[in-house]
Design a protein around this motif. Sequence first.
Motif, short mmCIF file in Angstrom:
data_model
loop_
_atom_site.label_atom_id
_atom_site.label_comp_id
_atom_site.label_asym_id
_atom_site.label_seq_id
_atom_site.Cartn_x
_atom_site.Cartn_y
_atom_site.Cartn_z
N ASP A 1 0.83 -1.20 0.00
CA ASP A 1 0.00 0.00 0.00
C ASP A 1 0.86 1.25 0.00
OD1 ASP A 1 -2.24 -1.58 0.18
OD2 ASP A 1 -2.48 -1.30 2.34
N CYS B 1 -2.33 11.09 2.97
CA CYS B 1 -3.19 11.90 3.83
C CYS B 1 -3.90 12.90 2.94
CB CYS B 1 -2.35 12.61 4.88
SG CYS B 1 -3.34 13.57 6.05
N VAL C 1 -7.27 12.80 6.85
CA VAL C 1 -7.50 11.39 7.15
C VAL C 1 -6.41 10.59 6.44
CG1 VAL C 1 -9.08 9.45 6.87
CG2 VAL C 1 -9.98 11.71 7.42
N ARG D 1 -4.93 7.34 4.80
CA ARG D 1 -5.49 6.19 4.10
C ARG D 1 -4.38 5.29 3.58
NH1 ARG D 1 -8.61 10.61 2.89
NH2 ARG D 1 -10.83 10.38 3.24
N HIS D 2 -4.67 4.00 3.54
CA HIS D 2 -3.78 3.00 2.95
C HIS D 2 -4.43 2.58 1.63
CE1 HIS D 2 -1.41 2.19 6.68
NE2 HIS D 2 -2.44 2.86 7.16
N ILE D 3 -3.77 2.89 0.52
CA ILE D 3 -4.32 2.61 -0.80
C ILE D 3 -3.35 1.70 -1.54
CG2 ILE D 3 -5.07 3.64 -2.97
CD1 ILE D 3 -5.57 6.24 -1.37
#
Length: 53
Positions: free
Chosen positions: A34, A38, A43, A45-47
Amino acid sequence: MSNAEHKQMVEKITRGLEIAEREMLEEKAKNNEDVIVCGDDNVIRHIPAKNFL
């Protein structure tokens, strides 16, 4: 350093950063990793990296 030389150096640095980012994303995607980002809403996030390619 003239303005033209400065502009050329900035373009080379920018291109180098683009290449490095692409290589990093390709390596992470290959390893099913991932990318942590931010957003504007602060927030974290792990993408999956493959989503960026």
